[in-house]
Design an enzyme around this catalytic site. Structure first.
Site, PDB file in Angstrom:
ATOM      1  N   GLU A 162      -1.085   1.875   1.251  1.00 52.69           N
ATOM      2  CA  GLU A 162      -1.461   1.616   2.635  1.00 52.69           C
ATOM      3  C   GLU A 162      -0.344   1.027   3.500  1.00 52.69           C
ATOM      4  O   GLU A 162      -0.511  -0.053   4.094  1.00 52.69           O
ATOM      5  CB  GLU A 162      -2.682   0.690   2.676  1.00 52.69           C
ATOM      6  CG  GLU A 162      -3.912   1.295   2.052  1.00 52.69           C
ATOM      7  CD  GLU A 162      -5.177   0.452   2.228  1.00 52.69           C
ATOM      8  OE1 GLU A 162      -6.255   0.953   1.862  1.00 52.69           O
ATOM      9  OE2 GLU A 162      -5.081  -0.687   2.722  1.00 52.69           O
ATOM     10  N   GLU A 363      -9.621   4.639  -3.066  1.00 54.62           N
ATOM     11  CA  GLU A 363     -10.402   3.450  -2.713  1.00 54.62           C
ATOM     12  C   GLU A 363     -11.562   3.890  -1.831  1.00 54.62           C
ATOM     13  O   GLU A 363     -11.385   4.663  -0.907  1.00 54.62           O
ATOM     14  CB  GLU A 363      -9.580   2.394  -1.964  1.00 54.62           C
ATOM     15  CG  GLU A 363      -8.563   1.667  -2.810  1.00 54.62           C
ATOM     16  CD  GLU A 363      -7.867   0.537  -2.054  1.00 54.62           C
ATOM     17  OE1 GLU A 363      -8.494  -0.049  -1.138  1.00 54.62           O
ATOM     18  OE2 GLU A 363      -6.704   0.245  -2.378  1.00 54.62           O
TER      19      GLU A 363
END
Length: 463
Positions: A162, A363
Site C-alpha cells: 500500500e 486484504e
C-alpha cells in the site's frame, strides 16, 4: 449462476510482520519506523510484543493448516535481515524466515511474501527515508538478498504494501505529515524500488512471479454534477491509477501529471529510471480492498472537513480537487468504515479491464470488538456476514470474466491495529490479550474459523 469457485482458486489469509510478530528487539533485529513512531494514544497496545507470532508461528501455521488455507500472505521485517537497513546480514533473522517458509511448505501452504509492509528501517529513515535515492539502493540489495535466500522455495512475491495509503494518510500510517513535494518524490522512489524488485525477481528466481500490492478503492462522484465527476477522476488517479499505471504500464498517467503540475511538483529522475519503468512489469496484481470512496468537488475553503468521519473512505480533502463525502447508500461498521460489497465487484471489473492481469485479493476483512466467552468461544456472525457478502461478489466478478485467482483476507490471526490496538480484531483466530495485559497469548478459533474452513473444503458458498 454457480456457487462454486474454480478448482485451483487460492484461498488464503494475511498478516504483516510488525502487527503480529512482536520480539521487536530479539535475535539481532533493528528498529523500524513502526517501533519508533510517535503515538497519540498510549492506552492501546504497541508492536513490542504484538501477538508474539515470532515465537508462536508453528502453532499459528498449524491452526491455519487446519483451517485449510492454500496461501499465507505475510511480510518480512527488513530490520530482521538488515538491522540498519543495509550492511551486514543478521543470520538469525534470515534463518527465522527460512524456518517459517519450511513450516508452511510442510503443510503444503504457498508463501506469498511481501517485501516491505510499512516498516522501513529507522536507520534509513534517519538518512531521509524514501525521500532519498539511497533508500532505493538499500531496498534493491534487501530484495536481492531475500530472492537469493528463499527463491528456491518461494515463487510468489509482493513488493511494497500500500504505497498509496502510506503517502495519502502518512500521519496515520507513519505518525508524521510529509510535505507535498517530498511526498511525490517518495512516490517516485517507492515505485522505482518496486521496478527493481520486478527486475531482480525475474532474473534471480526460476519461475518467480511478483506483483504490486496497493490498496484499491474505486472512487464514486457524490452527484451527477460534472464538477463532482471531475473530482472523482482526479482522486481515482491520485489514489489508485497513478500507482498501478506506473507498475503495469511504466508511465505517469496524464491526469496524475496534471495534478502534479497544478501543485508545482517536479520529480527528480535518475538516468536509469526510464529504462526501468518501461521494461519491467508485474505478473499479477495483489489488491487490498475494504470499501469504496465517494468524493465531491469542494466549492468553499471553509468547512472542508464538514461531514467527514470515516478514516478509510471519507477523510479526504484537497482544495481545488476533491473532498470526502458520506455515501448515503452504504452502511457502516462499528469503527465507522463504510461497507460496499457491490463495490468490490465493480472495482475488480475496473481493475481487470484496465490492466488485464490476474488478480489476487490480499486484504479484505472486518475489524470488530470480538468477545471471548467463558467456554472459549468467539461468536462473530457479523464477520461471517461481511466475508460472505464480499466473497459472493468475488464469485460474481469471476462469472463476469475477471481473472481473480485467489482471496486472502485480513487477517489470519488477531493483530495490533495502529489506531485501536488489540481491541479492533480482524482474525479468524482470537489471541487472548488486552491492551495492557499480554496474559498467555492463548489462541482460540472463532466461529468464522469454522465457517471459512467449510468454505475452503467445499470450494463454494453455502446456498
Amino acid at each position: 449462476m454457480t456457487q462454486t469457485f474454480p478448482e485451483n482458486f487460492l484461498w488464503g489469509a494475511s498478516i504483516s510482520a510488525h502487527q503480529t510478530e512482536g520480539a521487536y528487539n530479539s535475535d539481532g533485529k533493528g528498529l523500524s519506523v513502526q517501533d519508533t513512531r510517535q503515538r497519540d494514544n498510549h492506552d492501546i497496545a504497541d508492536f513490542t510484543v504484538a501477538v508474539d507470532h515470532y515465537h508462536h508461528y508453528k502453532e499459528d501455521i498449524r491452526l491455519l493448516a487446519e483451517m485449510g488455507i492454500k496461501v499465507f500472505r505475510f511480510s518480512i521485517a527488513w530490520t530482521r535481515i538488515f538491522p540498519n537497513g543495509r550492511g551486514d546480514i543478521n543470520q538469525k533473522g534470515l534463518q527465522h524466515y527460512s524456518d517459517v517458509i519450511d513450516e508452511l511448505l510442510n503443510y503444503d501452504i504457498q508463501p506469498y511474501i511481501t517485501l516491505n509492509h510499512f516498516d522501513l528501517p529507522q536507520a534509513l529513515e534517519d538518512e531521509g527515508g524514501w525521500s532519498v535515492r539511497s533508500t532505493v539502493d538499500a531496498f534493491k540489495i534487501y530484495a536481492e538478498t531475500l530472492f537469493e535466500a528463499y527463491g528456491d522455495r518461494v515463487k510468489h512475491w509482493l513488493t511494497i504494501n500500500e504505497p498509496n495509503i502510506m503517502l495519502l494518510v502518512d500521519k496515520k500510517i507513519l505518525g508524521k505529515e510529509i510535505p507535498l513535494q517530498e511526498k511525490y518524490q517518495q512516490f517516485h522512489h517507492l515505485m522505482i524500488a518496486e521496478k527493481y524488485a520486478f527486475k531482480r525477481c525475474h532474473e534471480l528466481i526460476e519461475g518467480g512471479q511478483i506483483g504490486p500490492v496497493p490498496n484499491i478503492s474505486l472512487v464514486y462522484p457524490a452527484t451527477s454534477k460534472p464538477i463532482d465527476n471531475q473530482a472523482a477522476l482526479y482522486f481515482n488517479s491520485v489514489r489508485n491509477w497513478a500507482y498501478l499505471d506506473f507498475s503495469c504500464f511504466g508511465r505517469y498517467n496524464a491526469v496524475f501529471k496534471d495534478y502534479l503540475n497544478r501543485n508545482n511538483i517536479t520529480i527528480d529522475f535518475a538516468p536509469e529510471d526510464t529504462e526501468l519503468m518501461e521494461n519491467n512489469f508485474p505478473d499479477f496484481i495483489a489488491m487490498n480492498f475494504y470499501t469504496t470512496v465517494t468524493v465531491e468537488k469542494p466549492t468553499e475553503k471553509e468547512g472542508m472537513a464538514n461531514g467527514i468521519s470515516d478514516q478509510q473512505s471519507e477523510d479526504i480533502m484537497e482544495w481545488g480537487f476533491y473532498k470526502g463525502f458520506t455515501n448515503p447508500y452504504l452502511k457502516k461498521n462499528e469503527f465507522n468504515w463504510t461497507i460496499d460489497p457491490d463495490g468490490l465487484k465493480t472495482t475488480l471489473q475496473t481493475l481487470y479491464d484496465r490492466y488485464h492481469l490476474p488478480i489476487i485479493i490480499t486484504e479484505n476483512g472486518l475489524g470488530a470488538k470480538d468477545e471471548l466467552t467463558a467456554d472459549g468461544k468467539i461468536h462473530d456472525a457479523y464477520r461471517i456476514n461481511y466475508l460472505e457478502q464480499h466473497i459472493d461478489q468475488c464469485l460474481q466478478a469471476i462469472e463476469a470474466g475477471v481473472d481473480l485467482i485467489g482471496y486472502s483476507p485480513w487477517s489470519a490471526i488477531d493483530l495490533i491495529s495502529v489506531h485501536e490496538g488489540i481491541s479492533k480484531r480482524y482474525g479468524f483466530i482470537f489471541v487472548d490479550r488486552t491492551e495492557h495485559d499480554e496474559k498467555e497469548l492463548a489462541r482460540y478459533k472463532k466461529d468464522s474459523f469454522y465457517w471459512y474452513q467449510s468454505l475452503i473444503k467445499t470450494n463454494q458458498l453455502p446456498s
